[in-house]
Every structure is written in C-alpha cells, then in structure tokens.
Design a protein around this motif. Structure first.
Motif, PDB file in Angstrom:
ATOM      1  N   ILE A 262       6.044 -25.940 -21.856  1.00 57.35           N
ATOM      2  CA  ILE A 262       6.626 -24.929 -22.735  1.00 57.35           C
ATOM      3  C   ILE A 262       6.539 -25.414 -24.173  1.00 57.35           C
ATOM      4  CG2 ILE A 262       8.727 -23.677 -23.336  1.00 57.35           C
ATOM      5  CD1 ILE A 262       9.546 -23.914 -20.382  1.00 57.35           C
ATOM      6  N   ALA A 263       5.949 -24.597 -25.030  1.00 58.08           N
ATOM      7  CA  ALA A 263       5.839 -24.920 -26.449  1.00 58.08           C
ATOM      8  C   ALA A 263       6.940 -24.217 -27.227  1.00 58.08           C
ATOM      9  CB  ALA A 263       4.477 -24.504 -26.990  1.00 58.08           C
ATOM     10  N   LEU A 264       7.615 -24.955 -28.081  1.00 60.61           N
ATOM     11  CA  LEU A 264       8.573 -24.384 -29.025  1.00 60.61           C
ATOM     12  C   LEU A 264       7.866 -24.284 -30.369  1.00 60.61           C
ATOM     13  CD1 LEU A 264      11.379 -23.503 -30.055  1.00 60.61           C
ATOM     14  CD2 LEU A 264      11.907 -25.940 -30.383  1.00 60.61           C
ATOM     15  N   ALA A 265       7.559 -23.066 -30.790  1.00 62.22           N
ATOM     16  CA  ALA A 265       6.815 -22.843 -32.025  1.00 62.22           C
ATOM     17  C   ALA A 265       7.750 -22.252 -33.072  1.00 62.22           C
ATOM     18  CB  ALA A 265       5.624 -21.921 -31.782  1.00 62.22           C
ATOM     19  N   GLU A 283      15.781 -23.445 -30.524  1.00 63.48           N
ATOM     20  CA  GLU A 283      15.849 -24.856 -30.157  1.00 63.48           C
ATOM     21  C   GLU A 283      16.774 -25.074 -28.966  1.00 63.48           C
ATOM     22  OE1 GLU A 283      17.137 -26.565 -33.781  1.00 63.48           O
ATOM     23  OE2 GLU A 283      15.209 -26.269 -34.806  1.00 63.48           O
ATOM     24  N   PHE A 284      17.901 -24.387 -28.954  1.00 65.28           N
ATOM     25  CA  PHE A 284      18.838 -24.519 -27.838  1.00 65.28           C
ATOM     26  C   PHE A 284      18.213 -24.022 -26.536  1.00 65.28           C
ATOM     27  CE2 PHE A 284      22.554 -22.823 -25.393  1.00 65.28           C
ATOM     28  CZ  PHE A 284      23.109 -24.063 -25.081  1.00 65.28           C
ATOM     29  N   VAL A 296       8.817 -29.720 -22.373  1.00 64.00           N
ATOM     30  CA  VAL A 296       8.926 -28.943 -23.603  1.00 64.00           C
ATOM     31  C   VAL A 296       8.425 -29.774 -24.770  1.00 64.00           C
ATOM     32  CG1 VAL A 296      10.500 -27.723 -25.155  1.00 64.00           C
ATOM     33  CG2 VAL A 296      10.892 -27.651 -22.680  1.00 64.00           C
ATOM     34  N   PHE A 297       7.608 -29.173 -25.601  1.00 59.94           N
ATOM     35  CA  PHE A 297       7.104 -29.862 -26.785  1.00 59.94           C
ATOM     36  C   PHE A 297       7.122 -28.902 -27.957  1.00 59.94           C
ATOM     37  CE2 PHE A 297       3.707 -28.292 -24.118  1.00 59.94           C
ATOM     38  CZ  PHE A 297       2.891 -27.570 -24.983  1.00 59.94           C
ATOM     39  N   ALA A 298       7.228 -29.439 -29.155  1.00 56.65           N
ATOM     40  CA  ALA A 298       7.368 -28.621 -30.367  1.00 56.65           C
ATOM     41  C   ALA A 298       6.068 -28.614 -31.159  1.00 56.65           C
ATOM     42  CB  ALA A 298       8.501 -29.159 -31.226  1.00 56.65           C
TER      43      ALA A 298
END
Length: 473
Positions: A262-265, A283-284, A296-298
């Motif tokens: 899962i990418a946090l963009a 973010e949460f 999860v990675f940003a």
C-alpha cells in the motif's frame, strides 16, 4: 429503539424479509422527514406520488409466494441525481434553462435502478450541468453538509451525498467526472465509490466520449455500497469495454484480504497545499493498515500543472458540448466561462490535451505499479463554507479554486481506475475528512474488501447520531 431512517439498505431488506416493516411504511417515513424540512438541500424534486405507488407495488411483491426471486435491494428507497433524465419526473440539470423539463425517457442508470426494484424518492440537487465542485444551483437551495449546515456538500453529487448523510435515504446514485462522487462523500461523511471506466453501462446517450465520466454509489456503509454496486452492474453495453466483474461485490466485503503493498501518496497533483488535518487522516489510515499486517510505504504526489491544465481543457470541452445550443445569458458565470473557453478551443488543442492526460495517466499507473492500493487525501481541505468557492465576478479564479480543492480526484478519472472515499478522518471541529483508496482497473472487489476491514477497525456509524445539523449556516 432504531428508527426506520437509521436503517441501512441491507438492514431494510432484512427487516422486509422478517415482516417487521415494509416499503410503504419506510417510504412514508422518509418522505415525512424530507417534507419536515430538507435542511441540507438534498432534493430539487420530490416524486412522492410515484414513490408511494412504487412502494405499494413492492409491498405486494414482497408478500407474494415468488418473493425469493426478487432482487437483493428490492423495495429500498433511493434517489436519482438530477443530471439523469427520468421519464415523467422534472429533471432540471441544475439549470434555470431546464427548470420545467419533464423528460419522456429514462437514462440507462435510471432504468437499471428500476430493474433492481429500488424506489426513487426524487431528484437530488446538482450544480448547473454538473460543472462545479459545489452544489448551489439557481433552481434549488444549496446542498449542505449534514455535519455543519454552513458547509457545502461539495459537488456535483452534493445533493445525493447530503441525502445519504442526513439519513433521508440509505443509498443514492451519483456520477463522477472529476471527483463528483468522492468530493461530496468527503464533505458529507459518507462512502462514495468512483467506479472503473466501463464497469457500469452508461447507455447510448450517457458516454461523455472521453472516458472521464462514470456512475457510482453513495452510501453510509461499505456493504451497502457493494450491494448497490451489484445492482448497478447487471447490464452490459454494446461497444463498451468492461473490466472483469465478480459474482458479488457484497460478498467481496467478507472475503479474506491478502497482505497488500500500500502506497501513501501525500500531496496534491493540483499543487495546492493539503490541510494538515486532512493529511493526518490519510497518515492515520496508512498506520492502521500497517498495524493490520500490510506493507505500507510513503511517496510524494508531485504537482503536475501541465496535467491539471490539460484535464481542465478536456472538462471544458465536455461542458461546452452540453450547452452550446443554449442561450448563455441565463447560465451561471462559471458555465458561461467554460462555454466561452470551449468555443475558443481548436481540435488540435483538444487532441493535445487528451494526449497529455493519457500520457500522465500511464505515468501515474507505472509509478504505482508496485502498489496494490494507493492512499491519498480525497480533497485538500475540510468541507468549504457555502459560497466559498463560487466567484461570479471572476470565474477563472473560481475554476482555479475548485481545482485546488479537488486536488487528486482527477487522477482516477484520467486512469479509469476505481477510487473510494471513506469517512475515516474527522477535524477538530467535528467535520468529516475523506480518505481515498485507489486500486487497479476492475478491482472494486479489492477496494471494497479493504474498505470493509477499515470500517471495522475505524467505525464511523456512530457519527451520524452526532451530526451537527443544529449549527446554523
């Protein structure tokens, strides 16, 4: 004691089967709620007599010996967006030009909903021709967030989202060209699903020719969203490329979710700053999924002004194509502005814009090829105040403000991918903050499965009892 308006669509169907209530009582109850004061501006037209007749017919069918073969959501009240032609029901398109238009035909989505046995209570409010991300037409009251009546329900499916969030109907139909399902879902604290390109048949007159616009469900729960999607995907269209469909999107909500990447963009393709509370909600959500065992990675979502401008060119052409035959004097300034821009476009300029959008869509897809799901803020700010985005004196500035507000929503329209907005964040003022999840083309099943997990981990149903409707505009 739970009241009828508090029941979800699936809870209503269960209550029908148990004989605890029926469509007649439910429709009368919801019509009374609307009649007592549609404070959120959800409806432009209420079709009470038609709804009562449909409810009576549904009740007879539910009492018959053949009721086992009835559609899953048979007899459930809903509403139709006022951009969809509905035979015998006033359809204004949010415009004074169509204030008294009563079509003689149903658009495809309206026919599909009727086939599913859904009972429409009327037409939900839209901005003129759907050309704004706020819902403040001349033909109806502004659509407002049920959580603060001074805040806009966004747009263009603002009336639909407000109707669901204010517990006037459990589910409602929306459409999405540049975020028009997801932005209102965020503002009204509900679930809004922008579907994959081609998943829901648009019919012979419902395709925008550019692949940006799709229909989609709005609901208070993920499972209602999935069940509604099952009802909306019962037809296939000639000449339409459909993604693979699962047997049941509702069952996908209960299927085991594999370990995902899962990418946090964070950030916005529009270049607008993202409100800190909105960013914190994303973010949460990412931390929650990481805690559930997902990888999860940003990564940053870089601004792309060329992409944004090219998308605006395509959107401008769509608005212009719908209104070219009509007198612009009666139109809202933003619609007149878009129409004028469309008249100045050459075919070469439009073709170049389409090429840029397609190239950027491919680049975004390849850039996230290592992710099963991408998390972004749905929009860049909490719900805006009614009138905040509108600028009649300078519609070019209004267009820029709307682009900044919607932020990343245009990415899913450009790629054709499904994206869902979930009410997973809440501001310090108690306002809903949508978080968006995007998956690959045709992967609504994956999105709904992950969303169901998040709904269990971070439930929001109790928020509807805490709505701040008493706040004055």
């Amino acid at each position: 004691m739970t009241e009828l308006h508090e029941l979800t669509a699936l809870q209503l169907t269960a209550a029908y089967r148990r004989g605890e209530t029926g469509p007649v009582d439910v429709v009368e109850h919801l019509l009374a709620r609307i009649g007592d004061g549609d404070r959120v501006g959800a409806f432009t037209t209420v079709s009470a007599d038609r709804a009562r007749a449909a409810a009576a017919g549904a009740e007879r069918a539910l009492r018959s010996v053949d009721r086992a073969g009835l559609p899953r959501l048979f007899g459930v009240p809903t509403a139709v967006k006022d951009l969809e032609a509905t035979a015998g029901v006033r359809t204004t398109l949010g415009s004074a030009l169509f204030r008294d238009w009563v079509p003689g035909h149903d658009d495809e989505i309206v026919a599909v909903m009727a086939d599913a046995g859904l009972i429409s209570l009327g037409k939900t409010t839209v901005p003129e021709f759907g050309a704004a991300c706020y819902t403040e037409p001349e033909v109806a009251a502004p659509a407002r967030s049920p959580f603060d009546l001074g805040r806009s329900a966004a747009g263009s499916s603002g009336g639909a989202a407000a109707a669901v969030g204010a517990l006037l109907v459990p589910i409602a139909q929306g459409s999405d060209t540049a975020g028009s399902v997801r932005s209102p879902a965020s503002a009204c604290g509900v679930v809004g699903l922008k579907t994959s390109r081609g998943l829901i048949t648009a019919g012979p007159d419902g395709n925008d020719g550019m692949g940006l616009s799709v229909r989609g469900p709005l609901a208070r729960t993920v499972r209602d969203t999935a069940a509604f999607l099952d009802a909306l995907t019962t037809r296939t269209g000639v000449g339409t490329v459909h993604p693979p469909r699962v047997d049941s999107y509702e069952r996908a909500c209960d299927a085991p979710v594999p370990r995902l990447r899962i990418a946090l963009a964070q950030g916005s393709v529009s270049g607008a700053p993202v409100d800190p509370e909105v960013a914190a909600a994303s973010e949460f959500t990412a931390r929650t999924l990481a805690g559930l065992g997902h990888e999860v990675f940003a990564r940053d979502q870089a601004p792309d002004p060329e992409f944004t401008e090219s998308f605006q060119t395509m959107f401008t052409a769509l608005v212009g194509s719908r209104t070219m035959a009509f007198d612009g004097a009666s139109m809202r300034p933003i619609v007149r502005h878009l129409r004028a821009r469309s008249q100045e476009l050459t075919s070469g300029e439009l073709a170049a814009a389409i090429g840029v959008v397609q190239a950027r869509a491919r680049a975004w897809t390849l850039g996230h090829a290592d992710a099963d799901v991408v998390i972004t803020p749905t929009v860049t700010t909490p719900p805006t105040r009614v009138g905040q985005l509108r600028d009649d004196a300078d519609p070019a500035a209004e267009l820029a403000a709307m682009t900044a507000f919607t932020g990343n929503t245009i990415l899913a329209n450009a790629t054709g991918f499904p994206a869902i907005s979930l009410p997973l964040g809440w501001s310090s003022q108690g306002l809903p903050l949508g978080v968006s999840l995007t998956a690959g083309w045709g992967r609504e099943d994956l999105l709904l499965g992950v969303s169901a997990v998040l709904e269990e981990a971070l439930p929001w149903a109790h928020r509807y009892g805490d709505r701040a409707e008493a706040r004055t505009p």
